[in-house]
Structures are given as structure tokens and as C-alpha cells.
Design a protein around this motif. Structure first.
Motif, PDB file in Angstrom:
ATOM      1  N   VAL A  10      50.634 -48.383 -14.982  1.00 50.78           N
ATOM      2  CA  VAL A  10      50.906 -47.812 -13.663  1.00 50.78           C
ATOM      3  C   VAL A  10      52.274 -48.306 -13.222  1.00 50.78           C
ATOM      4  CG1 VAL A  10      50.249 -47.803 -11.229  1.00 50.78           C
ATOM      5  CG2 VAL A  10      48.484 -47.656 -12.997  1.00 50.78           C
ATOM      6  N   LEU A  11      53.153 -47.391 -12.841  1.00 47.13           N
ATOM      7  CA  LEU A  11      54.475 -47.720 -12.305  1.00 47.13           C
ATOM      8  C   LEU A  11      54.473 -47.290 -10.847  1.00 47.13           C
ATOM      9  CD1 LEU A  11      54.929 -47.840 -15.371  1.00 47.13           C
ATOM     10  CD2 LEU A  11      57.200 -46.864 -15.016  1.00 47.13           C
ATOM     11  N   LEU A  12      54.600 -48.275  -9.965  1.00 43.68           N
ATOM     12  CA  LEU A  12      54.369 -48.043  -8.540  1.00 43.68           C
ATOM     13  C   LEU A  12      55.565 -48.510  -7.718  1.00 43.68           C
ATOM     14  CD1 LEU A  12      52.181 -47.177  -6.470  1.00 43.68           C
ATOM     15  CD2 LEU A  12      51.363 -49.539  -6.509  1.00 43.68           C
ATOM     16  N   HIS A  13      56.037 -47.639  -6.829  1.00 43.33           N
ATOM     17  CA  HIS A  13      57.107 -47.935  -5.870  1.00 43.33           C
ATOM     18  C   HIS A  13      56.524 -47.570  -4.510  1.00 43.33           C
ATOM     19  CE1 HIS A  13      61.218 -46.526  -4.083  1.00 43.33           C
ATOM     20  NE2 HIS A  13      61.064 -47.821  -3.877  1.00 43.33           N
ATOM     21  N   GLU A  14      56.159 -48.589  -3.721  1.00 44.86           N
ATOM     22  CA  GLU A  14      55.285 -48.307  -2.584  1.00 44.86           C
ATOM     23  C   GLU A  14      55.692 -49.077  -1.329  1.00 44.86           C
ATOM     24  OE1 GLU A  14      52.342 -46.426  -0.550  1.00 44.86           O
ATOM     25  OE2 GLU A  14      53.084 -45.997  -2.560  1.00 44.86           O
ATOM     26  N   ALA A  73      40.340 -52.702  -9.489  1.00 45.43           N
ATOM     27  CA  ALA A  73      40.267 -51.455 -10.253  1.00 45.43           C
ATOM     28  C   ALA A  73      40.524 -51.680 -11.739  1.00 45.43           C
ATOM     29  CB  ALA A  73      41.268 -50.442  -9.693  1.00 45.43           C
ATOM     30  N   GLY A  74      40.840 -52.909 -12.137  1.00 49.32           N
ATOM     31  CA  GLY A  74      41.021 -53.207 -13.552  1.00 49.32           C
ATOM     32  C   GLY A  74      42.445 -53.112 -14.052  1.00 49.32           C
ATOM     33  N   PHE A  75      43.416 -53.357 -13.160  1.00 49.33           N
ATOM     34  CA  PHE A  75      44.825 -53.325 -13.556  1.00 49.33           C
ATOM     35  C   PHE A  75      45.416 -54.732 -13.521  1.00 49.33           C
ATOM     36  CE2 PHE A  75      44.157 -48.982 -11.886  1.00 49.33           C
ATOM     37  CZ  PHE A  75      44.532 -48.264 -13.011  1.00 49.33           C
ATOM     38  N   GLU A  76      46.129 -55.088 -14.587  1.00 48.43           N
ATOM     39  CA  GLU A  76      46.780 -56.389 -14.699  1.00 48.43           C
ATOM     40  C   GLU A  76      48.257 -56.260 -14.343  1.00 48.43           C
ATOM     41  OE1 GLU A  76      44.197 -57.705 -18.665  1.00 48.43           O
ATOM     42  OE2 GLU A  76      46.257 -56.952 -18.851  1.00 48.43           O
ATOM     43  N   PRO A  77      48.784 -57.101 -13.439  1.00 51.05           N
ATOM     44  CA  PRO A  77      50.212 -57.007 -13.093  1.00 51.05           C
ATOM     45  C   PRO A  77      51.095 -57.510 -14.222  1.00 51.05           C
ATOM     46  CG  PRO A  77      49.209 -58.889 -11.998  1.00 51.05           C
ATOM     47  CD  PRO A  77      48.083 -58.155 -12.682  1.00 51.05           C
ATOM     48  N   LEU A  78      52.117 -56.742 -14.558  1.00 48.56           N
ATOM     49  CA  LEU A  78      53.119 -57.156 -15.540  1.00 48.56           C
ATOM     50  C   LEU A  78      54.405 -57.604 -14.853  1.00 48.56           C
ATOM     51  CD1 LEU A  78      52.707 -54.364 -18.253  1.00 48.56           C
ATOM     52  CD2 LEU A  78      51.587 -56.602 -18.115  1.00 48.56           C
ATOM     53  N   ALA A  79      54.776 -56.920 -13.772  1.00 49.56           N
ATOM     54  CA  ALA A  79      55.968 -57.285 -12.998  1.00 49.56           C
ATOM     55  C   ALA A  79      55.853 -56.633 -11.633  1.00 49.56           C
ATOM     56  CB  ALA A  79      57.240 -56.808 -13.700  1.00 49.56           C
ATOM     57  N   VAL A  80      55.985 -57.430 -10.579  1.00 48.03           N
ATOM     58  CA  VAL A  80      55.936 -56.905  -9.216  1.00 48.03           C
ATOM     59  C   VAL A  80      57.085 -57.533  -8.437  1.00 48.03           C
ATOM     60  CG1 VAL A  80      54.565 -56.575  -7.132  1.00 48.03           C
ATOM     61  CG2 VAL A  80      53.414 -56.722  -9.358  1.00 48.03           C
ATOM     62  N   GLU A  81      57.944 -56.682  -7.854  1.00 50.47           N
ATOM     63  CA  GLU A  81      59.124 -57.147  -7.145  1.00 50.47           C
ATOM     64  C   GLU A  81      59.109 -56.653  -5.710  1.00 50.47           C
ATOM     65  OE1 GLU A  81      62.339 -55.409  -9.301  1.00 50.47           O
ATOM     66  OE2 GLU A  81      62.098 -56.721 -11.060  1.00 50.47           O
ATOM     67  N   ASP A  82      59.521 -57.504  -4.779  1.00 57.29           N
ATOM     68  CA  ASP A  82      59.764 -57.083  -3.399  1.00 57.29           C
ATOM     69  C   ASP A  82      61.231 -56.663  -3.313  1.00 57.29           C
ATOM     70  OD1 ASP A  82      60.586 -57.177  -0.592  1.00 57.29           O
ATOM     71  OD2 ASP A  82      58.637 -58.100  -0.213  1.00 57.29           O
ATOM     72  N   VAL A 126      54.807 -52.906 -12.008  1.00 58.07           N
ATOM     73  CA  VAL A 126      54.193 -52.347 -13.209  1.00 58.07           C
ATOM     74  C   VAL A 126      52.868 -53.061 -13.437  1.00 58.07           C
ATOM     75  CG1 VAL A 126      54.456 -51.881 -15.679  1.00 58.07           C
ATOM     76  CG2 VAL A 126      56.482 -51.951 -14.192  1.00 58.07           C
ATOM     77  N   TRP A 127      51.819 -52.291 -13.643  1.00 57.68           N
ATOM     78  CA  TRP A 127      50.495 -52.826 -13.970  1.00 57.68           C
ATOM     79  C   TRP A 127      50.021 -52.171 -15.269  1.00 57.68           C
ATOM     80  CZ3 TRP A 127      52.224 -52.359  -9.072  1.00 57.68           C
ATOM     81  CH2 TRP A 127      51.908 -53.351  -8.150  1.00 57.68           C
ATOM     82  N   ARG A 128      49.155 -52.863 -15.983  1.00 59.01           N
ATOM     83  CA  ARG A 128      48.581 -52.325 -17.217  1.00 59.01           C
ATOM     84  C   ARG A 128      47.066 -52.250 -17.081  1.00 59.01           C
ATOM     85  NH1 ARG A 128      50.459 -55.592 -22.074  1.00 59.01           N
ATOM     86  NH2 ARG A 128      49.129 -57.175 -21.092  1.00 59.01           N
TER      87      ARG A 128
END
Length: 300
Positions: A181-185, A223-232, A294-296
Motif C-alpha cells: 500500500v502506497l499512501l499519501h494522506e 488490517a494486517g499491514f506492516e509499515p515499511l516507511a512512514v514519513e511526516d 508504504v505498508w506491506r
């Protein structure tokens, strides 16, 4: 997968979203697609041969524009040939960028029919119809088969969705094992004072569903997603919005000959300048923050 359509009031909620995102249709008395085509002709563009630069003003309606989409794609290590679902695709700008610059095959989904109509036309006009297609559907009930996508892409859409766990469950259904999952939120900031409204995603609290970073990350984990990289990336987003607010407030130059291609006001109407200023002020006051991550899927 159960649909939100079973919930009482869902149709009213969809009507509120469509009234917000296609507001100018009611005031102008003409459909969004027709208005945009008139505007492109007035700007001297060939409707059958538009470039991605021509359409940039109406197809990247999130903070950071194309640069934010490119940064997210790079962070998520998108590869040519990957199957991408663009959730809340709007007029399809990110879908076309991922197809043109990263070699992905993209399906865009949005609940606003006018956006899907425009997205499909723009992909034909820019020569990207073979790599992009668009569906009008609820994000919690997408008409695609299980495991049919490698990547779920979502920019500035969850804040319009009241039932995020259902949406995330649908992402798990649609993703292939170990999909990303690639998220910009947008998320709620530490300042809990009421938002200055209207903003680009809502004219009232009825269609704004901001969650804190902690709430969003917890929902992803459940929901079963593991964070790979999360940036503010709030500071970058604020700087971008400040610059665009200055441009939007600048009076048109006298004697200006060239007519520019259509921009966000063609979609949101004259309220857009105020929406942009309010978003800038909400960011500066700490009421809103911006994440890129990014989550996997943990599903094997």
C-alpha cells in the motif's frame, strides 16, 4: 465483501461527496467534461492530443501535485509492469503518471461519476488508455477479483471515507500476497480546534473524516499491514501550499495574451482559492498533517 451501500444513509453520503467534488456543475449548468473541453479549446489545445503538462492543473488535486506522486512512487519502489489500483483516483492524474513514468498498469476507482468520465477521456487524449482504465465504485466494494493487484495507491482519499476498516479489508482482498500500500494522506494534527472550512476535500464536517496518525497506523496494523516507511511531510506540503496560494491570489496580468489550460477552479468553482487558503492555514496551525508511507500486506 459487504458494501457500505447496506448502511442507512450511504446514498445521502455519496450525494454529499458528489455535490462537493462536482459543485461547479450545478452552478454552471453544464457537465464537468463539457466545461473542461471548452476550456482546453479556449487555451488552444487539441482535444485529441493533450500532453500530461496540459492536464496537470486538473489531474493532480492533492498537496504537492506531481512531485508528491513521484516521491511516493519512488519511496514505494514501484516497478514497471506492476498492477496498481489507484483508490480515489479523481480525474486520473496519478494513474496516468504511474503508467507513463513508471510503466505500471493502473485501474483507477472513484465514487464520483463525473471524475471517472473525465479520467477516461483524459487517458484517451493523452495516449494512455491502454495502460489505464477507470471504474466508478465504492472503495469498500471494488469490482475486481481477489489478489488481482500488486499495489494499492491512495492519495488524499481516506479522509472522505467514514468506514476505513472496511476499505482496508477490501485492499487486503484485492492485493496479491505481500502486496504493498502506497499512501499519501491527510491526518488530524495535535491542534483539535475546528478546521477552517471549506477545504479541498469538504465544505462541512459531514464529509471530513480526518484521523490522527496514531489512529491511521493502528487501523493499518489491525488490517494486517506492516509499515515499511512512514514519513511526516507536513513542512514540504505547507511550503507547496503557501506558494500556490500566493499564485492563486495574484491578479491576472493586464494584456496577457495566452489562455492557460483549466485548473482546479474549473472543478471546484470559485471557492477553490478560499479552500486553498484554509488548507494552508489549517496546516500552519497544526490542525492537519500530511503523511507519506508504504505498508506491506502480511498475508502470504
Amino acid at each position: 465483501m459487504p458494501s457500505d451501500r447496506a448502511e442507512p444513509g450511504f446514498d445521502d453520503y455519496v450525494d454529499q461527496l458528489n455535490a462537493h467534488y462536482d459543485a461547479a456543475t450545478a452552478s454552471e449548468g453544464e457537465a464537468l467534461l463539457a466545461r473542461l473541453q471548452v476550456a482546453f479549446r479556449a487555451a488552444g489545445r487539441d482535444l485529441d492530443r493533450l500532453s500530461l503538462d496540459d492536464v496537470a492543473g486538473i489531474d493532480q488535486l492533492h498537496l504537492g501535485g506531481r512531485s508528491a506522486s513521484r516521491a511516493l512512487a519512488t519511496l514505494g519502489e514501484l516497478c514497471a509492469g506492476e498492477r496498481v489500483l489507484d483508490v480515489g483516483c479523481g480525474t486520473g492524474g496519478a494513474s496516468r503518471l504511474l503508467a507513463a513514468e513508471f510503466g505500471c498498469d493502473v485501474v483507477g476507482v472513484d465514487i464520483t461519476p463525473a471524475f471517472i468520465e473525465v479520467a477516461s477521456w483524459l487517458s484517451v487524449s493523452t495516449g494512455l488508455a491502454e495502460r489505464t482504465r477507470f471504474l466508478c465504485a465504492d472503495a469498500a466494494n471494488v469490482p475486481l477479483s481477489e489478489g488481482s493487484v500488486d499495489v494499492v495507491w491512495c492519495q488524499h482519499a481516506l479522509m472522505n471515507m467514514p468506514h476505513v476498516p472496511r476499505v482496508l479489508a477490501e485492499w487486503q482482498r484485492l492485493l496479491a500476497p505481500r502486496g504493498r500500500v502506497l499512501l499519501h494522506e491527510l491526518v488530524a494534527g495535535e491542534n483539535t480546534e475546528p478546521l477552517a472550512l471549506p477545504v479541498p476535500w469538504a465544505r462541512s464536517q459531514a464529509t471530513s473524516h480526518l484521523r490522527s496518525r496514531e489512529q491511521l497506523e493502528r487501523a493499518m496494523a489491525l488490517a494486517g499491514f506492516e509499515p515499511l516507511a512512514v514519513e511526516d511531510i507536513t513542512d514540504m506540503a505547507l511550503a507547496w501550499r503557501q506558494e500556490h496560494s500566493r499564485r492563486e491570489s495574484r491578479p491576472a496580468e493586464t494584456g496577457q495574451k495566452a489562455v492557460a489550460p483549466p485548473g482546479p477552479t474549473s472543478i471546484f468553482g470559485s471557492d477553490f482559492v478560499l479552500m486553498g487558503r484554509n488548507l494552508r492555514d489549517n496546516l500552519a496551525a497544526g490542525k492537519v498533517r500530511v503523511l507519506s508511507g508504504v505498508w506491506r500486506s502480511a498475508r502470504r
